[in-house]
Enzyme design. Sequence first.
Site, PDB file in Angstrom:
ATOM      1  CE  LYS A  50      49.749  44.589  48.698  1.00 46.96           C
ATOM      2  NZ  LYS A  50      50.590  44.032  47.612  1.00 46.96           N
ATOM      3  N   GLY A  78      45.987  38.538  52.857  1.00 45.10           N
ATOM      4  CA  GLY A  78      47.037  38.950  51.927  1.00 45.10           C
ATOM      5  C   GLY A  78      46.674  40.254  51.226  1.00 45.10           C
ATOM      6  CB  SER A  79      47.713  41.518  47.899  1.00 49.23           C
ATOM      7  OG  SER A  79      49.102  41.439  48.153  1.00 49.23           O
ATOM      8  CB  VAL A  80      42.147  40.520  49.362  1.00 49.96           C
ATOM      9  CG1 VAL A  80      40.728  41.041  49.514  1.00 49.96           C
ATOM     10  CG2 VAL A  80      42.199  39.458  48.270  1.00 49.96           C
TER      11      VAL A  80
END
Length: 582
Positions: free
Chosen positions: A305, A301-303
Amino acid sequence: MKRRVIIVGSFFLLALFFIMFRLADIQLIHTESFTEKGVNLVQESVNQRTQEVVIDDGRGRFEDRNGHSLRNHAEPTLVLFPFLKEITWPVEDLSEIVDVSSEKLKRLIENTKEPLVLSSEDGVKLSSSDLEKINHLSIPGVFGIYRQSPIEQSIGEHLIGITGENAEVLREKYPDRQDLSYKTQIGITGLEETFDEFLLPDAETKLLYHVDGDGNPLFGVNVKYIADSNPFYPITIKTTIDKDIQEMAEDVLSDQKVDNGGLVLLDIETNEVLAMVSKPDLDRSNNKTLTNYMVQPLFPGSVFKTVISAAAIEYGLDDATREFNCNLNLYGENDGGQDDGMLTLARSFAKSCNYTFTTLAEELMEKDPNVIEDTAEKLGLLGPVAWSGKIFHYQNFKQLPEEKIGSIWGDEKDKNVLRAIDQTAIGQKDVKVTPLGVANMMATIARGGHKQQVKIVENILYKNGTNMFSFTSKSLEGEKISSYTAAKLQKLHRLVVTDPEGTGRRFQNSPLEVSGKSGTAQTGKKNDKGQMLYNKWFAGYFPSKNPKYALVVVEMDTTSAEAGTNAVFYDIVDKLAEMKGK
């Protein structure tokens, strides 16, 4: 009739020859390696005429970074041999030392045919001075010994691993070790399997005496003490684990009811594992629980980014004044699901705006189609990141051979598909990384861009405490991010916590300053209620200034409302601050 007699006679002759050959095979040919298991028939016949108490099976041990045992401990133990019922002995004197009534001791011996082993679990609590007093009595068949016993509550089971009996595998792996009994325990998972060749026993330490068919002493009441005189074995594997921290981490996950997931805690300076916990708890009867998920690839997921941000900084796309329309979804569509307005890169990272990172990813891919995976490698994310190198006759020994490599693209053609790029930018599609890799990425950023291999074992020690082998710290090969990029990433990760609307604002009240990144990844699964399941992450380091610890917590296959990820991260920071006096 004559023909029948010849046929029957031939059959009986063949049967007789077979029986004779079988007897010869058992008694003359394969007496020490019978069947594929390699059973030593001579030894087994001796075993039938002996009764024994194994004090130490001779297998190597594991200890933490401070020398505390992780698997076994030497426990004061009272041993009573059953022939005591046949002789007169000063049971009252023993009763006074062990604080157990003489009547109970007599009753226990009367009801046993095997040597009786009594320890704290049986209500017999002994000290070292008690053992001296017991042995000073010089009673035949009565001994006070330190016996190797499993620690009551095992810790780090997925990391340390388990052992078991498998005669076929034993003979296949160690064809030259014919001295090993087919009942020898071998490593099945974890470090037990990795270091199995070093941990194999040289000899047992035991008490034994010979008996007749009825279990009575065959050669009087003399009990033999058989000990391994080798000063070098068994060896000890000294891990980097801190036993107190490992126990605390396991307790926190249980308290927060995280039953599927786990955590990795690294010492940033040395890049050594202080604690690693995988859930669900290990259950030998369920093979699915044997997996250490902290070294298995998961949707981040957004980790992820963090990787897009690092690439944007390295390629000069991090203009501090540029704003992105965070009312749009990841595909640049206004579907009404977002309402964050215009945000800079920094605030987009803090609030985890998808559109900002899909836009940057598309621009980056135009510059370099390999930019995302190359940046992930620079950060030490994809792996393998655990220590590997030459050790004795192993050219590429791996401390964590079960560690899987992370992946970015499932199909190279996706690099030309905008929607695939967009999903990849936010850690979905085919992006999978290990929690260990994520922890290593956070440690790399905290160290200013220097990436290292992750260590889980420090030394292999001989029995006498001298060093057999030291695992020196090693840098990860390949390019790395610049110190400038690392500094910018440090600011972004700190803003996640300090921004009033940051996804990590909960940690503003932590006793130590926290920097990090949250992540919520769709898994494509649903629970029995039809609810979508996610991987929930929080990855970061602390204290933000002069960082000491990198921590990753992930809960797998959970609904967003039920996730305990942030609560676990908060509690670990709080308890570490308390344990280490801030």
